[in-house]
Scaffold this motif. Structure first.
Motif, PDB file in Angstrom:
ATOM      1  N   GLN A  76     -15.375  18.854  -3.959  1.00 54.37           N
ATOM      2  CA  GLN A  76     -14.909  17.979  -2.898  1.00 54.37           C
ATOM      3  C   GLN A  76     -14.343  16.686  -3.464  1.00 54.37           C
ATOM      4  O   GLN A  76     -14.532  16.372  -4.642  1.00 54.37           O
ATOM      5  CB  GLN A  76     -16.055  17.650  -1.925  1.00 54.37           C
ATOM      6  N   ALA A  77     -13.646  15.947  -2.604  1.00 53.22           N
ATOM      7  CA  ALA A  77     -13.098  14.653  -3.007  1.00 53.22           C
ATOM      8  C   ALA A  77     -13.071  13.720  -1.810  1.00 53.22           C
ATOM      9  O   ALA A  77     -12.905  14.153  -0.667  1.00 53.22           O
ATOM     10  CB  ALA A  77     -11.687  14.814  -3.564  1.00 53.22           C
ATOM     11  N   LEU A  78     -13.268  12.432  -2.083  1.00 54.08           N
ATOM     12  CA  LEU A  78     -13.064  11.381  -1.099  1.00 54.08           C
ATOM     13  C   LEU A  78     -11.750  10.699  -1.451  1.00 54.08           C
ATOM     14  O   LEU A  78     -11.522  10.323  -2.609  1.00 54.08           O
ATOM     15  CB  LEU A  78     -14.207  10.366  -1.127  1.00 54.08           C
ATOM     16  N   ILE A  79     -10.891  10.529  -0.452  1.00 54.89           N
ATOM     17  CA  ILE A  79      -9.565   9.957  -0.672  1.00 54.89           C
ATOM     18  C   ILE A  79      -9.376   8.797   0.290  1.00 54.89           C
ATOM     19  O   ILE A  79      -9.449   8.978   1.507  1.00 54.89           O
ATOM     20  CB  ILE A  79      -8.469  11.016  -0.474  1.00 54.89           C
ATOM     21  N   GLN A  80      -9.142   7.619  -0.255  1.00 58.73           N
ATOM     22  CA  GLN A  80      -9.053   6.407   0.556  1.00 58.73           C
ATOM     23  C   GLN A  80      -7.607   5.953   0.715  1.00 58.73           C
ATOM     24  O   GLN A  80      -6.884   5.767  -0.268  1.00 58.73           O
ATOM     25  CB  GLN A  80      -9.874   5.281  -0.082  1.00 58.73           C
ATOM     26  N   TYR A  81      -7.205   5.763   1.983  1.00 56.60           N
ATOM     27  CA  TYR A  81      -5.892   5.230   2.310  1.00 56.60           C
ATOM     28  C   TYR A  81      -6.014   3.784   2.787  1.00 56.60           C
ATOM     29  O   TYR A  81      -7.112   3.264   2.991  1.00 56.60           O
ATOM     30  CB  TYR A  81      -5.236   6.061   3.413  1.00 56.60           C
ATOM     31  N   THR A  82      -4.872   3.169   3.037  1.00 59.11           N
ATOM     32  CA  THR A  82      -4.849   1.790   3.525  1.00 59.11           C
ATOM     33  C   THR A  82      -5.454   1.679   4.909  1.00 59.11           C
ATOM     34  O   THR A  82      -6.219   0.751   5.201  1.00 59.11           O
ATOM     35  CB  THR A  82      -3.404   1.261   3.555  1.00 59.11           C
ATOM     36  N   ASP A  83      -5.126   2.645   5.783  1.00 61.67           N
ATOM     37  CA  ASP A  83      -5.576   2.562   7.171  1.00 61.67           C
ATOM     38  C   ASP A  83      -5.815   3.944   7.747  1.00 61.67           C
ATOM     39  O   ASP A  83      -5.478   4.972   7.138  1.00 61.67           O
ATOM     40  CB  ASP A  83      -4.556   1.791   8.030  1.00 61.67           C
ATOM     41  N   ALA A  84      -6.411   3.966   8.950  1.00 62.72           N
ATOM     42  CA  ALA A  84      -6.759   5.219   9.622  1.00 62.72           C
ATOM     43  C   ALA A  84      -5.538   6.034  10.033  1.00 62.72           C
ATOM     44  O   ALA A  84      -5.553   7.266   9.905  1.00 62.72           O
ATOM     45  CB  ALA A  84      -7.663   4.934  10.818  1.00 62.72           C
ATOM     46  N   PRO A  85      -4.455   5.434  10.565  1.00 61.19           N
ATOM     47  CA  PRO A  85      -3.293   6.249  10.942  1.00 61.19           C
ATOM     48  C   PRO A  85      -2.700   7.032   9.783  1.00 61.19           C
ATOM     49  O   PRO A  85      -2.287   8.184   9.952  1.00 61.19           O
ATOM     50  CB  PRO A  85      -2.307   5.200  11.493  1.00 61.19           C
ATOM     51  N   THR A  86      -2.652   6.427   8.601  1.00 63.12           N
ATOM     52  CA  THR A  86      -2.133   7.141   7.433  1.00 63.12           C
ATOM     53  C   THR A  86      -3.037   8.316   7.078  1.00 63.12           C
ATOM     54  O   THR A  86      -2.562   9.420   6.779  1.00 63.12           O
ATOM     55  CB  THR A  86      -2.014   6.192   6.230  1.00 63.12           C
ATOM     56  N   ALA A  87      -4.350   8.084   7.109  1.00 60.40           N
ATOM     57  CA  ALA A  87      -5.300   9.156   6.818  1.00 60.40           C
ATOM     58  C   ALA A  87      -5.191  10.273   7.848  1.00 60.40           C
ATOM     59  O   ALA A  87      -5.275  11.458   7.508  1.00 60.40           O
ATOM     60  CB  ALA A  87      -6.721   8.595   6.783  1.00 60.40           C
ATOM     61  N   LEU A  88      -5.001   9.912   9.108  1.00 64.07           N
ATOM     62  CA  LEU A  88      -4.878  10.912  10.170  1.00 64.07           C
ATOM     63  C   LEU A  88      -3.650  11.782   9.963  1.00 64.07           C
ATOM     64  O   LEU A  88      -3.704  13.007  10.128  1.00 64.07           O
ATOM     65  CB  LEU A  88      -4.813  10.217  11.532  1.00 64.07           C
TER      66      LEU A  88
END
Length: 296
Positions: free
Chosen positions: A151-163
């Motif tokens: 597994q991996a955790l991937i962090q974006y700047t904000d929630a809309p980008t992650a969505l």
């Protein structure tokens, strides 16, 4: 209503949520419902998702209704169409739509990704970054092994980008040309994580990366060329030849940093990498040369 069929074109596990691809980017929720309503009652939709806004999700009230739609178009000579454009339909990995139009409370800026069909380290962190950075700037990545697999955790700047990344990649596969030769397929299963800001302590080509902090120290195990101890013919531990030196820094009369070590060790050849770390209360360093180390 069109009758169902026992033969399916798709091999995914059935779900009451269907994933539609190749939708016209300007298509509406009403057009999506119009396409699906002959097969059952639509209770939720998600339109215009993905990098090209050409994907959609539709949730039926009952799984059998979704099966009926997939079955019908699997055996029909007429493909599903919206505005004259052929739409491809498959089961979604999700069992319900929980983030309709990006307003779901469970969404966040960190994704939890499970890589199915691979072993740990079959997918490099550079490949993960390449795939997920297509949707926005990736701040941090941390990989690990759990009961669920790699597994991996991937962090974006904000929630809309992650969505957007989640909607576009969930249930999809990493392109084959990005995988190692022995890996035939790698499915992505993606959910949101409760994390907001990952704590990355070391840069590592295997397990962690912080793309916002280029000065983060390198994990000692991330430097290539470190060999395991071997036994000689006399049964004693034999140090193998290597292009990496391990230096213990003792009795320091002044501060010794990376620059000082580089000055000292570059006298014997070009130094590629230096990593400093604490061990057993003392300071140590790994110094990597391009080839086999010179005798000091």
């Amino acid at each position: 209503m069109p009758s169902g069929s026992t033969q399916f074109r798709y091999t995914q596990t059935p779900s009451k949520v269907l994933h539609l691809r190749n939708m016209p980017w300007e298509s509406t929720e009403e057009e999506l419902v119009e396409l699906c309503k002959p097969f059952g009652r639509v209770v939720n939709t998600m339109c215009n998702v993905g990098a090209n806004r050409n994907q959609a999700f539709v949730e039926f009230a009952d799984q059998n209704q979704a099966i009926s739609m997939v079955s019908y178009y699997a055996s029909s000579s007429e493909p599903a169409q919206v505005r004259g454009k052929t739409v491809y339909i498959q089961y979604s990995n999700r069992q319900e739509i929980t983030n309709n139009k990006g307003t779901g409370d469970s969404s966040g800026n960190v994704l939890l990704v499970t890589f199915e069909g691979v072993q740990p380290n079959d997918v490099s962190i550079d490949v993960i970054h390449l795939v997920f950075s297509a949707f926005g700037f990736v701040h941090k990545i941390a990989t690990f092994e759990k009961a669920a697999g790699f597994q991996a955790l991937i962090q974006y700047t904000d929630a809309p980008t992650a969505l957007e990344a989640k909607n576009s990649l969930d249930g999809r596969s990493i392109p084959r040309y990005l995988l190692a030769q022995h890996v035939s397929i790698c499915h992505l299963r993606i959910t949101f994580s409760a994390h907001k800001d990952l704590n990355i302590k070391f840069q590592s080509h295997r397990s962690s990366r912080d793309y916002t902090n280029p000065y983060l120290p390198v994990n000692p195990t991330a430097i290539e060329g470190i060999a395991q101890p071997m036994l000689g013919s006399d049964g004693k531990i034999k140090e193998p030849e290597s292009n990496v030196l391990l230096a213990s820094i003792e009795n320091m009369q002044y501060a010794v940093g990376v620059d000082v070590l580089h000055t000292v060790f570059s006298s014997f050849g070009a130094v590629r990498k230096i990593a400093m770390f604490e061990k057993n209360g003392g300071m140590q360093a790994l110094i990597q040369y391009p080839g086999m180390c010179e005798q000091l």
